[in-house]
Design a protein around this motif. Structure first.
Motif, mmCIF file in Angstrom:
data_model
loop_
_atom_site.group_PDB
_atom_site.id
_atom_site.type_symbol
_atom_site.label_atom_id
_atom_site.label_comp_id
_atom_site.label_asym_id
_atom_site.label_seq_id
_atom_site.Cartn_x
_atom_site.Cartn_y
_atom_site.Cartn_z
ATOM 1 N N LYS A 106 5.743 -2.614 -13.300
ATOM 2 C CA LYS A 106 5.218 -3.539 -12.300
ATOM 3 C C LYS A 106 4.838 -2.779 -11.035
ATOM 4 N N SER A 107 3.588 -2.959 -10.620
ATOM 5 C CA SER A 107 3.126 -2.406 -9.348
ATOM 6 C C SER A 107 2.276 -3.452 -8.646
ATOM 7 N N TRP A 108 2.205 -3.326 -7.328
ATOM 8 C CA TRP A 108 1.513 -4.307 -6.503
ATOM 9 C C TRP A 108 0.041 -3.953 -6.343
ATOM 10 N N THR A 109 -0.780 -4.978 -6.216
ATOM 11 C CA THR A 109 -2.183 -4.776 -5.893
ATOM 12 C C THR A 109 -2.303 -3.976 -4.595
ATOM 13 N N GLY A 110 -3.167 -2.954 -4.599
ATOM 14 C CA GLY A 110 -3.390 -2.161 -3.397
ATOM 15 C C GLY A 110 -2.423 -1.021 -3.208
ATOM 16 N N GLY A 111 -1.566 -0.765 -4.214
ATOM 17 C CA GLY A 111 -0.615 0.332 -4.103
ATOM 18 C C GLY A 111 -1.270 1.688 -4.265
ATOM 19 N N GLY A 122 0.783 -1.228 0.000
ATOM 20 C CA GLY A 122 0.000 0.000 0.000
ATOM 21 C C GLY A 122 0.814 1.276 0.000
ATOM 22 N N GLN A 123 2.121 1.170 -0.216
ATOM 23 C CA GLN A 123 2.975 2.353 -0.197
ATOM 24 C C GLN A 123 2.565 3.347 -1.284
#
Length: 421
Positions: free
Chosen positions: A273-278, A248-249
């Motif tokens: 590339k990014s994370w779910t919930g970022g 979540g950053q």
């Protein structure tokens, strides 16, 4: 009257005097110790020289203090310890700085190698680490932290253990004419041998040659005004932005240009590339004039990134994603490696960490996006064919986009649209 000016003039002469320290070498001993003992006298207006025709034993990490107007010159060869346990012991200590060679700040700082084919090499002895897949307490190579007006040029890295050149909080960096050779001589894979990272503002990378097993360049959160051009990447995981938004950053990347690069037998050519919930955003990112040779996936954008060592893909009920805006992939030309059964060397799971459900292996572009998070993302002038001769495919969900992405946004054949011509 002349005497009355002698004090200030003498002071000025001293202030601009340039000192040179030639690092001493002792056979069968750690040369780091003598260097670190002398460094306090050479923190400004100085050259620190590892002289030619000498192989230095860098058997413990070097942490340079903040410098002003200092160049570190690698004319001789540098060797890490050949003992894995020795390296691990240093990395495990509480005062380890984060890299085997650390620049901890300063202004006008240069790291300079040379173009001699025999001298100026830094040997990490990484092959033995790769052969036993030893991934505990591995060192990064070089760290530039909080440096303003920095240069990294003409460096030659041979078989690094893992990550090569990292930058944190630095600005106005010129990084050019460097060679990284992290290619394995066995079936083992050189995990995490990233070439360069960009963690700061106003970076220019050019004329670099990288053979490795991870990102050729990774642009991280906080990066702004980054250019990469006129370079060669082999065996890597591409020219990458991210990963962003883990846990979540809030991420921020802005104004990045990758251009005029050959990607040879890499997993990706261009990757976001990014994370779910970022949270946060990546804005104004361009990849253009990219030649790819036997690349598995030329263009890959995912907002559902995961680390293969961390288990299955993360699940999230969050409506947040790292937003992407103004992404352009322009003039990609080359060959997709769709060889049946081919597995890239970093794959240690089944399915592989880079597996995309439903993909055929013939995709020239995959957009793995979330609705209402991507604005003005376009592919133009993609000219590709597969090794097998099969038609090039694409993967894209039309419910996640709000503009003409340059091809028919569906899972199927790659068909350019007006915006992609």
């Amino acid at each position: 009257m002349l005497l009355s000016f002698s004090g200030p003039l003498a002071y000025a002469a001293i202030a601009v005097a340039w000192s040179t320290f030639v690092v001493p070498h002792t056979k069968d001993a750690d040369d780091t110790l003598a260097l670190m003992a002398a460094i306090p006298d050479y923190t400004s207006d100085a050259s620190i020289v590892f002289e030619a025709d000498t192989t230095y034993n860098i058997w413990s990490p070097i942490t340079f203090p903040p410098f002003t107007n200092v160049e570190v010159v690698i004319s001789g060869n540098l060797t890490y310890p050949t003992s894995i346990k020795t390296v691990q012991g240093h990395v495990a200590t509480a005062n380890y700085s984060g890299a085997w060679f650390s620049f901890t700040g300063g202004h006008n700082v240069t790291l300079r190698g040379n173009t001699d084919p025999d001298w100026g090499w830094v040997d990490g002895h990484g092959q033995q680490w790769w052969d036993i897949m030893q991934q505990t307490n591995r060192p990064s190579g070089w760290l530039f932290k909080n440096v303003t007006n920095g240069i990294i040029r003409d460096m030659k890295i041979y078989k690094p253990i893992a990550w090569n050149f990292g930058t944190i909080g630095s600005s106005n960096m010129h990084i050019f004419n460097n060679i990284i050779l992290a290619n394995s001589e066995s079936a083992s894979f050189p995990f995490n041998t990233d070439g360069f990272s960009a963690g700061g503002t106003d970076f220019l990378f050019e004329n670099n040659h990288v053979v490795n097993g991870d990102d050729c360049l990774a642009v991280g959160s906080g990066a702004k005004n980054v250019t990469w051009r006129d370079s060669y990447c082999e065996g890597s995981h591409g020219l990458s932005v991210g990963s962003l938004g883990a846990g979540g950053q809030v991420a921020s990347v802005e104004n990045v240009l990758f251009e005029n690069t050959i990607m040879n037998r890499t997993l990706y050519a261009a990757r976001f590339k990014s994370w779910t919930g970022g949270n946060g955003a990546a804005i104004n990112i361009t990849w253009k004039n990219i030649t790819f040779i036997d690349v598995m996936l030329p263009i890959f954008v995912t907002q559902n990134y995961q680390d293969q060592s961390g288990g299955p893909y993360p699940s999230s009920s969050s409506v947040n994603e790292t937003r992407i805006e103004n992404f352009l992939f322009d003039n990609f030309v080359g060959v997709i490696n769709d060889t049946p059964g081919y597995v890239e060397g970093s794959c240690i799971t089944d399915p592989c960490w880079y597996h995309v459900s439903g993909a055929t292996g013939k995709e020239g572009v995959i957009f793995d996006l979330y609705p209402k998070t991507a604005t003005n993302i376009v592919v133009k002038n993609l000219v590709a064919h597969t090794l097998s001769g099969a038609p090039v495919a694409a993967m894209c969900n039309s419910s996640t986009i709000s503009n003409d992405v340059g091809f028919v946004c569906s899972d199927g054949p790659y068909v350019p649209t007006q915006a992609g011509l």
